[in-house]
Design an enzyme around this catalytic site. Structure first.
Site, PDB file in Angstrom:
ATOM      1  N   CYS A  81       5.647   5.007  -2.195  1.00 49.82           N
ATOM      2  CA  CYS A  81       5.602   3.615  -2.651  1.00 49.82           C
ATOM      3  C   CYS A  81       4.500   2.894  -1.878  1.00 49.82           C
ATOM      4  O   CYS A  81       3.388   3.432  -1.781  1.00 49.82           O
ATOM      5  CB  CYS A  81       6.964   2.931  -2.566  1.00 49.82           C
ATOM      6  SG  CYS A  81       7.728   2.864  -0.946  1.00 49.82           S
ATOM      7  N   ASN A  82       4.792   1.734  -1.304  1.00 48.61           N
ATOM      8  CA  ASN A  82       3.714   0.931  -0.700  1.00 48.61           C
ATOM      9  C   ASN A  82       3.577   1.109   0.802  1.00 48.61           C
ATOM     10  O   ASN A  82       3.365   0.151   1.531  1.00 48.61           O
ATOM     11  CB  ASN A  82       3.932  -0.550  -1.019  1.00 48.61           C
ATOM     12  CG  ASN A  82       3.139  -0.968  -2.240  1.00 48.61           C
ATOM     13  OD1 ASN A  82       2.099  -0.378  -2.537  1.00 48.61           O
ATOM     14  ND2 ASN A  82       3.628  -1.963  -2.957  1.00 48.61           N
TER      15      ASN A  82
END
Lengths: 174, 142
Positions: free
Chosen positions: A129-130
């Site tokens: 993800c981030n």
């Protein structure tokens, strides 16, 4: 000669035993989590319980293994793993790892059956993800492990680390 | 003179070998989960086996390293390091045979990638150092 060999073997066994004992005690919590997560009897419970609402269900889910940037790149280049993007579709469309599959955490429960049809349980999965501050990849990896995928890695550096390394990214929903 | 030089050289080899193992062990002890991930990349052990090895192997490395540095039970520690490096070489060779191009995970977890060939070369040097210690020790024994 014979005596000295026996003494040497005894000392080797002693050193190994001490090292194993310290290692087991030092990492007992980690090993306990890994063991309980891997226990076959807990798998159905884990698969049916919402992982975000029950601490006990979380313990029953196997722990996803972290994977470094270089290893993710190897898997990516050799097409040995399916790279799974756990972010929402807007973030995915703005930019993602080339070849990654969008599987937003928020829609995971609804999409899991479809995902399972496309990718058999033997598929090696890498979820991202981030980056390090983002926990969606861990949560999604836990759901995938609970759903019966035995080999799920988490790329903790995520999209920011991949992009910063200059590796291939693309935009859009494909 | 030659004997004194040989003794000093043996001490240097022992301490260097010990420091290498102590350093490798401490780095892995600090991050067992990352080390488990590196072991998993070899695709040799089952899921729990990766964690079990990640929990115990670094302590064996660190203890052997410490024993070599202080010179107590150094021969035993040298023999263990020899066996460990032999196991590492077999594992690395298996990755080459299976076409896996992974980081060896020998020292810093998640650091710069070290290829299997480089790691095997380093392990061979470490085995040679350990064998030197074992040979010296044997010559000194009656």
């Amino acid at each position: 000669m014979h005596q000295s060999t026996i003494r040497l073997l005894r000392e080797m066994a002693g050193i190994c035993l001490v090292a194993v004992a310290i290692g087991l005690v030092w990492n007992h919590q980690l090993l306990y989590n890994a063991w309980t997560g891997n226990a076959p009897s807990t798998a159905p419970v884990a698969a049916s319980a919402p992982p975000d609402q029950s601490g006990q269900a979380q313990q029953a889910v196997p722990v996803p293994l972290p994977l470094g940037l270089m290893q993710v790149k190897e898997f990516h280049d050799r097409k040995e793993a399916v790279i799974v993007d756990a972010r929402d579709e807007t973030a995915f469309a703005a930019g993602h790892i080339t070849g990654a599959v969008s599987f937003p955490l928020g829609e995971a429960d609804g999409r899991l059956a479809d995902f399972a049809k496309r990718y058999p349980p033997t598929t090696l999965l890498v979820v991202y993800c981030n980056g390090y501050a983002c926990h969606d990849s861990h949560d999604l990896a836990n759901k995938l492990l609970a759903a019966g995928y035995p080999t799920v890695f988490v790329f903790e550096g995520g999209f920011p680390e991949w992009q910063a390394a200059g590796y291939p990214v693309m935009e859009g929903n494909q | 003179m030659t004997s004194t030089a040989g003794k000093h050289l043996s001490t240097i080899v022992r301490v260097v070998l010990g420091l290498v193992f102590l350093y490798a062990g401490i780095l892995k002890i600090a991050d067992p989960v990352a080390f488990a991930g590196n072991i998993a990349a070899y695709r040799i052990l089952p899921y729990f086996g990766n964690y079990l090895v990640a929990a115990t192997l670094p302590w064996l490395e660190a203890i052997c390293g410490l024993l070599l540095v202080i010179g107590w039970r150094a021969r035993t520690a040298a023999l263990i390091t020899c066996i460990l490096n032999g196991v590492f070489i077999v594992a690395l060779a298996s990755t080459i045979l299976r076409g896996l191009d992974i980081d060896c995970g020998c020292f810093q977890q998640g650091g710069d990638k070290t290829s299997a060939w480089s790691a095997m070369g380093r392990d061979i040097v470490l085995i040679a150092m350990a064998l030197t210690l074992l040979r010296k020790d044997r010559q000194r024994s009656p």
